[in-house]
Design a protein around this motif. Sequence first.
Motif, PDB file in Angstrom:
ATOM      1  N   THR A   9      -6.424  -7.199  -3.988  1.00  0.00           N
ATOM      2  CA  THR A   9      -6.650  -8.580  -4.419  1.00  0.00           C
ATOM      3  C   THR A   9      -7.063  -8.555  -5.806  1.00  0.00           C
ATOM      4  O   THR A   9      -6.980  -9.501  -6.363  1.00  0.00           O
ATOM      5  N   GLU A  10      -8.259  -7.603  -5.747  1.00  0.00           N
ATOM      6  CA  GLU A  10      -8.893  -7.480  -7.064  1.00  0.00           C
ATOM      7  C   GLU A  10      -8.299  -6.859  -8.196  1.00  0.00           C
ATOM      8  O   GLU A  10      -8.632  -7.019  -9.413  1.00  0.00           O
ATOM      9  N   GLY A  11      -7.157  -6.311  -7.890  1.00  0.00           N
ATOM     10  CA  GLY A  11      -6.472  -5.306  -8.912  1.00  0.00           C
ATOM     11  C   GLY A  11      -7.188  -4.119  -9.511  1.00  0.00           C
ATOM     12  O   GLY A  11      -7.340  -3.778 -10.580  1.00  0.00           O
ATOM     13  N   VAL A  12      -8.151  -3.753  -8.555  1.00  0.00           N
ATOM     14  CA  VAL A  12      -9.005  -2.607  -8.992  1.00  0.00           C
ATOM     15  C   VAL A  12      -8.418  -1.295  -8.354  1.00  0.00           C
ATOM     16  O   VAL A  12      -9.160  -0.133  -8.425  1.00  0.00           O
ATOM     17  N   GLY A  13      -7.345  -1.379  -7.515  1.00  0.00           N
ATOM     18  CA  GLY A  13      -6.820  -0.147  -6.880  1.00  0.00           C
ATOM     19  C   GLY A  13      -7.231  -0.225  -5.590  1.00  0.00           C
ATOM     20  O   GLY A  13      -8.256  -0.917  -5.394  1.00  0.00           O
ATOM     21  N   LEU A  14      -6.365   0.739  -4.430  1.00  0.00           N
ATOM     22  CA  LEU A  14      -6.930   0.724  -3.254  1.00  0.00           C
ATOM     23  C   LEU A  14      -8.080   1.698  -3.045  1.00  0.00           C
ATOM     24  O   LEU A  14      -8.018   2.708  -3.728  1.00  0.00           O
ATOM     25  N   ASP A  15      -8.787   1.632  -1.865  1.00  0.00           N
ATOM     26  CA  ASP A  15      -9.749   2.780  -1.695  1.00  0.00           C
ATOM     27  C   ASP A  15      -9.025   3.768  -0.641  1.00  0.00           C
ATOM     28  O   ASP A  15      -7.747   3.327  -0.221  1.00  0.00           O
ATOM     29  N   GLY A  16      -9.818   4.770  -0.460  1.00  0.00           N
ATOM     30  CA  GLY A  16      -9.159   5.895   0.099  1.00  0.00           C
ATOM     31  C   GLY A  16      -8.825   5.570   1.468  1.00  0.00           C
ATOM     32  O   GLY A  16      -7.486   5.872   1.995  1.00  0.00           O
ATOM     33  N   ARG A  17      -9.286   4.801   2.128  1.00  0.00           N
ATOM     34  CA  ARG A  17      -9.066   4.210   3.650  1.00  0.00           C
ATOM     35  C   ARG A  17      -7.733   3.560   3.811  1.00  0.00           C
ATOM     36  O   ARG A  17      -6.886   3.618   4.615  1.00  0.00           O
TER      37      ARG A  17
END
Length: 345
Positions: free
Chosen positions: A229-237
């Motif tokens: 949603t923030e457009g910062v990319g997904l985290d590993g999980r």
Amino acid sequence: MLILGIESSCDETGVALYDTDGRGALLAHALHSQVAMHGEYGGVVPELASRDHIRRVVPLLREALDDSGRSLDEVGAIAYTQGPGLAGALLVGAAFSEALAVSLGVPTLPVHHLEGHLLSPLLSANPPRFPFVALLVSGGHTQLMRVTAVGEYELLGETLDDAAGEAFDKTAKLLGLGYPGGPALAELAELGRPGLVKLPRPMLNSGDLDFSFSGLKTAVVTRVRELDTEGVGLDGRQRADIARGFQDAIVEVLVKKSLRAVRESRLKQLVVAGGVGANRELRRQLDEQAGKMKIGVFYPELEFCTDNGAMIALAGALRLQAGATSKPAGAFAVRPRWPLAELTV
Ligand code: KG4
Ligand code: ZN
């Protein structure tokens, strides 16, 4: 007879020696994968593939000969991949094989790459017996075939768009994994939590044995957008959960349709061949569900799941035994597009 097998249809150069005497035996095989070279570009670069096949084929032949303890003048026929595959890459293997065969005074056996995959489980200690159903799942193909005998293949169903391996590779790219993405995505999926990311099961209940995987990739794009949603990319999980959701969807469809094909064909054996056949989750679920239905599932040895020369040498040997005639060495043509069901002995 000693058969030399040469594979060069895509990004692996494979050379193998198979002895048809007695019960038949693979004497040696040597392989070079171009994965590291193409990795820089995020996919196979056909021109680079062709050039690398040229560089590798002679050293690999020397290696296979050394390992087998046999000499070149003992070779009785040369089997090579005539298609399908990349035209330039196929031309390297075909031209090399035909020229070598002329110089040795032996005939050649042009082989269908997918026939090689399909017959590759026969190289294992516990081989299937004809007839069987084969699920061919590679980077370029997803097909269910009824295999009655060598050279008798009936297409039962196939993908209408992307191949399963292609879907793995494209989805891996979306998740920022390197090339080739299939194995990397499968590894990431093992860290993901089941059931968290629900993706569609395309054509699961279509009533036929066809597949469609291109929509899954679009579904993954949508899920990535929803989660990021923030457009910062997904985290590993999050990435692992998506990988898990994707793998579960594709595996469920492959398993259900393959077992349906075996049931409808009234057969008791399923052979799984091609690169995606190396997928651990696919194997686990197939073994579990087929076991309940008393269906035997057969896989090639892991090293023969992806492209290799051994399956080409074997296909050449089995074709000869089935009555196919080798051809005089010299003139040749490659077949970058070549439906397997067209094949006869
Ligand atoms: O049969 P193959 O070596 O080459 C073709 O003839 O296409 O198959 C390569 C394909 C690639 O798409 C690769 O990503 C996929 O097989 N693959 C896998 C796995 N290992 C290889 N896909 C899912 N899980 C794996 N463990
Ligand atoms: Zn292949």
